[in-house]
Design a protein around this motif. Structure first.
Motif, mmCIF file in Angstrom:
data_model
loop_
_atom_site.group_PDB
_atom_site.id
_atom_site.type_symbol
_atom_site.label_atom_id
_atom_site.label_comp_id
_atom_site.label_asym_id
_atom_site.label_seq_id
_atom_site.Cartn_x
_atom_site.Cartn_y
_atom_site.Cartn_z
ATOM 1 N N ILE A 261 8.468 4.791 8.095
ATOM 2 C CA ILE A 261 8.087 5.480 8.785
ATOM 3 C C ILE A 261 6.608 6.001 8.546
ATOM 4 C CG2 ILE A 261 7.735 8.239 8.508
ATOM 5 C CD1 ILE A 261 10.515 8.628 8.116
ATOM 6 N N ARG A 262 6.000 6.051 7.168
ATOM 7 C CA ARG A 262 4.703 6.266 6.398
ATOM 8 C C ARG A 262 4.001 4.864 7.127
ATOM 9 N NH1 ARG A 262 2.398 4.285 1.357
ATOM 10 N NH2 ARG A 262 4.779 3.994 1.254
ATOM 11 N N ARG A 263 4.126 3.158 6.727
ATOM 12 C CA ARG A 263 3.006 2.567 6.836
ATOM 13 C C ARG A 263 3.395 1.489 8.654
ATOM 14 N NH1 ARG A 263 1.457 0.467 2.532
ATOM 15 N NH2 ARG A 263 -0.034 -1.151 3.232
ATOM 16 N N GLU A 264 4.276 2.067 9.101
ATOM 17 C CA GLU A 264 4.664 1.397 10.098
ATOM 18 C C GLU A 264 4.438 2.365 11.340
ATOM 19 O OE1 GLU A 264 4.309 -2.256 10.044
ATOM 20 O OE2 GLU A 264 4.577 -2.413 8.513
ATOM 21 N N ILE A 265 5.223 3.481 11.479
ATOM 22 C CA ILE A 265 5.387 3.856 12.826
ATOM 23 C C ILE A 265 4.079 5.115 12.585
ATOM 24 C CG2 ILE A 265 7.135 5.571 13.725
ATOM 25 C CD1 ILE A 265 9.394 4.430 12.559
ATOM 26 N N LEU A 266 4.110 6.030 12.135
ATOM 27 C CA LEU A 266 3.292 7.324 12.116
ATOM 28 C C LEU A 266 2.493 6.259 12.452
ATOM 29 C CD1 LEU A 266 3.061 9.955 11.818
ATOM 30 C CD2 LEU A 266 2.801 9.776 9.209
ATOM 31 N N PRO A 267 1.046 5.667 11.855
ATOM 32 C CA PRO A 267 -0.060 5.094 12.692
ATOM 33 C C PRO A 267 0.286 4.298 13.378
ATOM 34 C CG PRO A 267 0.221 4.243 9.833
ATOM 35 C CD PRO A 267 1.779 4.173 10.724
ATOM 36 N N ASN A 268 0.847 4.006 14.418
ATOM 37 C CA ASN A 268 0.457 3.805 15.789
ATOM 38 C C ASN A 268 1.209 5.033 16.554
ATOM 39 O OD1 ASN A 268 0.496 0.607 15.412
ATOM 40 N ND2 ASN A 268 1.973 1.093 14.394
ATOM 41 N N SER A 269 1.314 5.949 16.166
ATOM 42 C CA SER A 269 1.575 7.184 16.975
ATOM 43 C C SER A 269 0.533 8.127 16.290
ATOM 44 C CB SER A 269 3.316 7.360 16.057
ATOM 45 O OG SER A 269 4.101 7.015 16.940
#
Length: 353
Positions: A261-269
């Motif tokens: 969530i913190r390093r992969e998904i959230l930065p791309n959303s």
């Protein structure tokens, strides 16, 4: 009067010809359209209509000038990457940012800007404007101008707190549902559908009638009402990210849900979520103002724009537009935030002007 009419049309036609000469097609269309509208309005309404159009055009020109200057100011103080983005911002977005900045200054420095306290009685009921009261007094003799300034802190601050809470709740639940999947995803989706099926105003009135109208309850109730909207958007955006190859690679490395969530998904959303934050703020802001107008929002003697409209509504019967000022403050901020959100959505869509 004839001198004004002749000068008015002379300026418009001369400006239109200059726009054609310098090949400014949009400026020409704007000026000549204004000339045609003024011609029709002048025939119907006479000189008074032309003066009204002139005043409105001057106000729009002033707003455009201030917006352009404020955009250039932001470009000068911003970092190079952000400065390039700001240079492409339309005047509507710059106007929205200027209005938001003005409201923020009014809210933060309200005790120093307002000449009187928000609950201070300084005159008689509905006293007219004078040197001591810029907009006159309300039904209890309090300075309306001071209460509008304090309303920027109270109304906008409460809406911002409720929006942040709704966004944190909805975004976290949406990200977690996208990562977990399965029964948890299904349960959160159905739970969000149940909350969204109840009209927001009715739900808020019911909850506030049960739990009271203190500020904490208002923030929590409004956050619960609007967090499902954030959940659905976050779940949709994160759902498109969670199927990417780099997410599968991170899972194979043994990374946990919080890392994903913190390093992969959230930065791309981030881009659509930031735009959604602005839209959610508009909905929350209007709901809180509406609750205050109905008497279940911010309670007296705390200044609030919604309650100010209700308290001074009787002045409209006497031709006084003072009650419309807090209503205009609500509308102006809503429009300004939408201008900025539209620009951010345009940027996040990948379109270039």
């Amino acid at each position: 009067m004839s001198v004004f009419v002749i000068g008015y049309y002379t300026i418009l036609i001369a400006a239109s010809c200059l726009a054609v000469y310098f090949e400014r097609r949009r400026v020409f269309m704007l000026l000549f359209s204004l000339t045609l509208v003024s011609f029709v309005a002048g025939i119907i309404g006479g000189v008074g209509a032309l003066r009204t159009i002139t005043t409105l055009a001057a106000v729009l020109a002033l707003a455009a000038g201030v917006s352009y200057a404020f955009k250039e100011f932001l470009v000068q103080i911003a970092r190079p990457g952000l400065a390039r983005e700001l240079r492409t911002a339309p005047l509507t977005a710059a106007f929205g940012m200027f209005v938001i900045f003005t409201y923020a200054i009014a809210g933060i420095f309200a005790p120093w800007i307002a000449p009187h306290g928000q609950a201070e009685v300084i005159s008689t009921s509905f006293a007219p404007p004078d040197a001591n009261m810029l907009l006159g007094a309300d039904q209890l003799g309090r300075d309306i101008f001071s209460r509008i300034i304090y309303g920027a802190r109270n109304t906008v601050g409460l809406a911002l707190a409720a929006t942040i809470l709704a966004f944190v709740m909805g975004a976290f639940a949406g990200l977690l549902a996208a990562v977990k999947g399965g029964w948890f995803d299904q349960f959160m989706g159905r739970f969000a559908d149940v909350i969204m099926s109840v009209p927001s105003l009715i739900f808020a009135l019911l909850m506030l009638s049960i739990f009271g109208t203190n500020l904490f309850v208002i923030v929590v109730v409004v956050a619960v009402i609007y967090s499902p909207r954030v959940f659905r958007l976050t779940r949709a955006v994160a759902g498109n990210v969670v199927v990417m190859d780099y997410i599968e690679a991170a899972k194979l490395r043994g990374e946990g849900d919080w890392y994903l969530i913190r390093r992969e998904i959230l930065p791309n959303s981030t881009a659509p979520l930031v735009a959604e934050f602005g839209l959610e703020f508009c909905f929350v802001f209007l709901l809180i103002a509406g609750l205050s107008f109905l008497g279940l929002g911010i309670q007296p003697p705390t200044a609030d724009w919604g309650s100010m409209v209700r308290e001074n509504a009787t002045l409209i019967s006497f031709g006084d537009v003072t009650p419309l000022i807090p209503a205009a403050a609500i509308a102006l901020l809503t429009v300004a935030v939408n201008f900025v959100v539209d620009w951010m959505l345009f940027r996040s869509s990948g379109l270039k002007g």
